[in-house]
Design an enzyme around this catalytic site. Structure first.
Site, short mmCIF file in Angstrom:
data_model
loop_
_atom_site.label_atom_id
_atom_site.label_comp_id
_atom_site.label_asym_id
_atom_site.label_seq_id
_atom_site.Cartn_x
_atom_site.Cartn_y
_atom_site.Cartn_z
N CYS A 80 34.31 5.25 12.32
CA CYS A 80 34.48 4.45 11.11
C CYS A 80 33.66 3.17 11.19
CB CYS A 80 35.96 4.12 10.89
SG CYS A 80 36.28 3.12 9.42
N CYS A 83 35.38 0.08 9.76
CA CYS A 83 36.45 -0.42 10.62
C CYS A 83 35.90 -1.22 11.80
CB CYS A 83 37.29 0.73 11.18
SG CYS A 83 37.90 1.91 9.97
N ASP A 84 34.85 -0.70 12.43
CA ASP A 84 34.43 -1.21 13.74
C ASP A 84 33.03 -1.81 13.80
OD1 ASP A 84 36.87 -0.29 14.77
OD2 ASP A 84 36.05 1.71 15.10
#
Length: 258
Positions: A80, A83-84
């Protein structure tokens, strides 16, 4: 100061419990939606019945299936970018895949990374024309064609250091240095137990009526990534969860069930 996802989940759960929500931690093995009350057979609780059902089983990122991928997930390997990606500022990254997901992830990661290399097992991309053009025109994105990731190199303590690539034609192997790996080969909704019981698309995402979370079965709603193939974000999942809760509450009231 910001908190991590697991902590947010815990405080959200505590908030729900404070207002009377009960939780059962179990695995649902089978559901019956042909009549009401609906039935769910679980691994250890037996049968649970419900007048209304909200499905929020989510979706899982498709992975390569490598032991090293599993070992280093969260330690330099991710599925992701949104997300990261922030954690990989000024690093050289690899994105595995050749579809729209991979092009979207690679393009997004250029906001943080110094270089992004897309590794694809074929000699041409599967992504839509507009997504291809956007990625190919980005100076920060490079491509390695006809290659398959066979191992992710590194350790939990030191992070990712590279990937072992095999030529998809000759099988010849080589090492490609990198500081992070993003797997972008698509998602699979966790909706298998509802197959044949609710209308779904060809991938398995549950179809809902536009502007609502209603499914093809009255009294059943679907929220989050189980029905969302586009956004797949925690905030949008929470939004559709709220929609489903309001719709279910109003439907139960209309049925005279309190």
């Amino acid at each position: 100061d910001g908190i991590l996802g697991p902590e947010l989940m815990q405080v959200t759960k505590a908030q729900a419990e404070r207002f009377g929500t009960g939780f059962v931690f179990d695995q649902v093995l089978e559901v019956g939606l042909d009549r009401r009350p609906f039935r769910a057979r679980t691994e250890s609780q037996g049968e649970i019945t419900a007048d209304a059902l909200i499905i929020a089983t989510g979706a899982a990122a498709k992975l390569l299936g490598l032991p090293s991928e599993r070992e280093l997930m969260g330690y330099g390997v991710s599925a992701c970018a949104t997300c990261d990606g922030f954690f990989f500022r000024d690093k050289e990254l690899v994105v595995g895949g050749g579809g729209d997901t991979a092009m979207e992830e690679a393009t997004f990661l250029t906001k943080f990374a110094s270089k992004v290399t897309v590794i694809h097992r074929r000699d041409r991309l599967r992504a839509s024309k507009i997504m291809q053009e956007r990625a190919l025109a980005n100076d920060k994105i490079g491509f390695v064609w006809n290659a398959v990731v066979t191992e992710i190199l590194g350790s939990r303590s030191g992070g990712v250091t590279g990937v072992r690539l095999a030529d998809s034609s000759s099988g010849e192997e080589r090492i490609h240095p990198t500081q992070g790996v993003f797997i972008a080969i698509g998602h699979q909704p966790n909706t298998g137990i509802f197959a044949g019981k609710l209308e779904m698309d060809e991938v398995g995402y549950i179809r809902t009526v536009n502007g609502t979370t209603r499914t093809s079965v009255e009294g059943v709603w679907a929220a989050g990534d189980a029905q969302d193939a586009v956004y797949r974000q925690a905030v949008t999942a929470a939004g559709t969860g709220c929609m489903a809760a309001i719709e279910a509450e109003r439907w139960l009231a209309a049925q005279g069930i309190h």
